[in-house]
Design a protein around this motif. Structure first.
Motif, PDB file in Angstrom:
ATOM      1  N   PRO A  85       0.824  -1.208   0.000  1.00  0.00           N
ATOM      2  CA  PRO A  85       0.000   0.000   0.000  1.00  0.00           C
ATOM      3  C   PRO A  85       0.860   1.262   0.000  1.00  0.00           C
ATOM      4  O   PRO A  85       1.969   1.267   0.556  1.00  0.00           O
ATOM      5  CB  PRO A  85      -0.809  -0.128   1.287  1.00  0.00           C
ATOM      6  CG  PRO A  85      -0.005  -1.009   2.168  1.00  0.00           C
ATOM      7  CD  PRO A  85       0.742  -1.949   1.272  1.00  0.00           C
ATOM      8  N   GLU A  86       0.358   2.329  -0.620  1.00  0.00           N
ATOM      9  CA  GLU A  86       1.101   3.592  -0.684  1.00  0.00           C
ATOM     10  C   GLU A  86       1.443   4.131   0.699  1.00  0.00           C
ATOM     11  O   GLU A  86       2.433   4.837   0.877  1.00  0.00           O
ATOM     12  CB  GLU A  86       0.305   4.626  -1.473  1.00  0.00           C
ATOM     13  CG  GLU A  86       0.371   4.419  -2.980  1.00  0.00           C
ATOM     14  CD  GLU A  86      -0.355   5.512  -3.739  1.00  0.00           C
ATOM     15  OE1 GLU A  86      -0.976   6.387  -3.077  1.00  0.00           O
ATOM     16  OE2 GLU A  86      -0.318   5.509  -4.982  1.00  0.00           O
ATOM     17  N   ALA A  87       0.645   3.772   1.696  1.00  0.00           N
ATOM     18  CA  ALA A  87       0.887   4.252   3.058  1.00  0.00           C
ATOM     19  C   ALA A  87       2.225   3.765   3.609  1.00  0.00           C
ATOM     20  O   ALA A  87       2.729   4.316   4.596  1.00  0.00           O
ATOM     21  CB  ALA A  87      -0.252   3.800   3.973  1.00  0.00           C
ATOM     22  N   THR A  88       2.811   2.763   2.970  1.00  0.00           N
ATOM     23  CA  THR A  88       4.092   2.231   3.448  1.00  0.00           C
ATOM     24  C   THR A  88       5.289   2.775   2.681  1.00  0.00           C
ATOM     25  O   THR A  88       6.433   2.446   2.997  1.00  0.00           O
ATOM     26  CB  THR A  88       4.111   0.693   3.342  1.00  0.00           C
ATOM     27  OG1 THR A  88       4.116   0.309   1.955  1.00  0.00           O
ATOM     28  CG2 THR A  88       2.907   0.078   4.027  1.00  0.00           C
ATOM     29  N   SER A  89       5.052   3.616   1.670  1.00  0.00           N
ATOM     30  CA  SER A  89       6.132   4.008   0.756  1.00  0.00           C
ATOM     31  C   SER A  89       7.250   4.782   1.452  1.00  0.00           C
ATOM     32  O   SER A  89       8.432   4.581   1.152  1.00  0.00           O
ATOM     33  CB  SER A  89       5.575   4.814  -0.417  1.00  0.00           C
ATOM     34  OG  SER A  89       4.968   6.009   0.039  1.00  0.00           O
ATOM     35  N   SER A  90       6.905   5.676   2.370  1.00  0.00           N
ATOM     36  CA  SER A  90       7.955   6.453   3.040  1.00  0.00           C
ATOM     37  C   SER A  90       8.816   5.554   3.926  1.00  0.00           C
ATOM     38  O   SER A  90      10.042   5.744   4.019  1.00  0.00           O
ATOM     39  CB  SER A  90       7.339   7.582   3.870  1.00  0.00           C
ATOM     40  OG  SER A  90       6.468   7.074   4.866  1.00  0.00           O
TER      41      SER A  90
END
Length: 353
Positions: A287-292
């Motif tokens: 998920p994009e929420a994990t990208s950082s």
């Protein structure tokens, strides 16, 4: 006798015991690096003990154990039922949660392990696969065929290494993996049941043509006659591994999942790393929420870990991730150097590849 086939003087996986300082700082000593690399080349496997905060193991084990029974009933769940008799093995693919709060750095980007991997595979190897392996209880006597996690023609040097994290202490009592130490050193795809070129004029006497059907997962495994030859001088072992360890295993190593006699699931997480030059096409869906968080691992100064990832805007349910062990290469130079006298086998591919 060639050195790779000499009788083994080592009958258990080599354990490198990390200090608390190494675990918390992520900085592993050069002596431990050399020890781990030597064991990986010799045995095809090494255990880095005291590499992970056991509280992280406990939390993930609590979550995944509570989901295991229901997950076993889902139509999307993949079972690794490559048994000699075709019977169920209770060996289930079960990946970790995909939310930032549960993607612990000492599991997803373990620094001591990443340091060893960078010396084995080159700088900034890529993670192309994230999943897990659960041995469910209630399958007494079941076992997989002895196999290596490769279904296709491959090189005879280290090109893919998996890091395994057991979430509990494991031993023969709860289904630790059978290991054929050193088997990676002189193996090729020719040793696999589906590694022979199909001869359309051959008849096996059972109505099938060709030596083996090289496209069927049911033929996954090492040829029986080679197992018996190796058993005479290097029999398999079923080890004991402490919770909080990370096990690094060359993907060419022969092994087999065995039955878990206990009622509780035995859960092991798996992260496959390949060199950047290898150009493995498989991507980890996150998920994009994990990208950082994932970017922070790739950009850190000490032992970076790079995920070959496909980020999606929505949440990702780890219980329904498609089983996709595609460890193949798109590098034409590498492919041109592979042995020419074996089948190319088959490759698992996701729908979007």
């Amino acid at each position: 006798m060639p050195a790779a086939r000499a009788a083994l003087q080592f009958q258990e996986p080599h354990v490198v015991r990390l200090s608390d300082k190494e675990r918390t700082s992520g900085i592993i000593t050069e002596e431990h690096i050399a020890e781990a690399i030597s064991a990986l080349h010799r045995d095809g496997l090494v255990v880095l003990e005291n590499a992970v905060d056991v509280e992280h193991c406990d939390k993930l084990n609590e979550i995944l154990s509570s989901e295991a029974e229901a997950m076993a009933e889902l139509p999307t769940t993949h079972f690794n039922d490559n048994s000699p008799d075709g019977a169920p093995t209770g060996n289930m693919s079960q990946g970790p949660p995909l939310t930032p709060d549960l993607m612990y750095t000492d599991i997803w980007a373990n620094q001591p392990a990443a340091t060893v991997l960078s010396f084995m595979l080159g700088p900034k190897p890529r993670v192309n696969y994230v999943n897990g392996n659960t041995a469910l209880g209630g399958f007494n006597g079941a076992r997989q065929r002895v196999h290596a996690d490769l279904t296709f023609n491959h090189a005879q040097f280290p090109f893919a290494i998996v890091t395994n994290y057991y979430l509990i202490d494991v031993s023969p009592a709860n289904g630790s993996t059978e290991l054929w130490l050193g088997s990676h050193r002189d193996t090729s795809f020719h040793d696999h049941r589906n590694g022979h070129p199909v001869d359309p004029d051959a008849d096996n006497g059972d109505g099938r043509h060709g030596i083996y059907d090289n496209t069927l997962e049911s033929e996954f495994g090492i040829r029986d006659e080679l197992l018996e030859q190796r058993r005479a001088y290097a029999p398999p072992v079923q080890p004991t591994v402490k919770k909080g360890s990370v096990v690094l295993r060359d993907l060419r190593l022969w092994h087999a999942g065995l039955a878990n006699p206990t009622p509780d699931p035995r859960i092991m997480l798996a992260f496959v790393h390949t060199p950047s030059w290898y150009q493995c096409p498989a991507k980890v869906v996150l998920p994009e929420a994990t990208s950082s968080l994932v970017d922070s691992w790739a950009n850190r100064e000490v032992s970076p870990v790079q995920y070959w990832a496909h980020f999606v805007p929505a949440d990702v349910d780890h219980k329904t991730i498609k089983f996709n062990p595609n460890f193949s290469s798109d590098n034409k130079g590498y492919l041109a150097m592979l042995p020419k006298d074996v089948s190319m086998g088959f490759v698992f591919k996701a729908d979007d590849e």
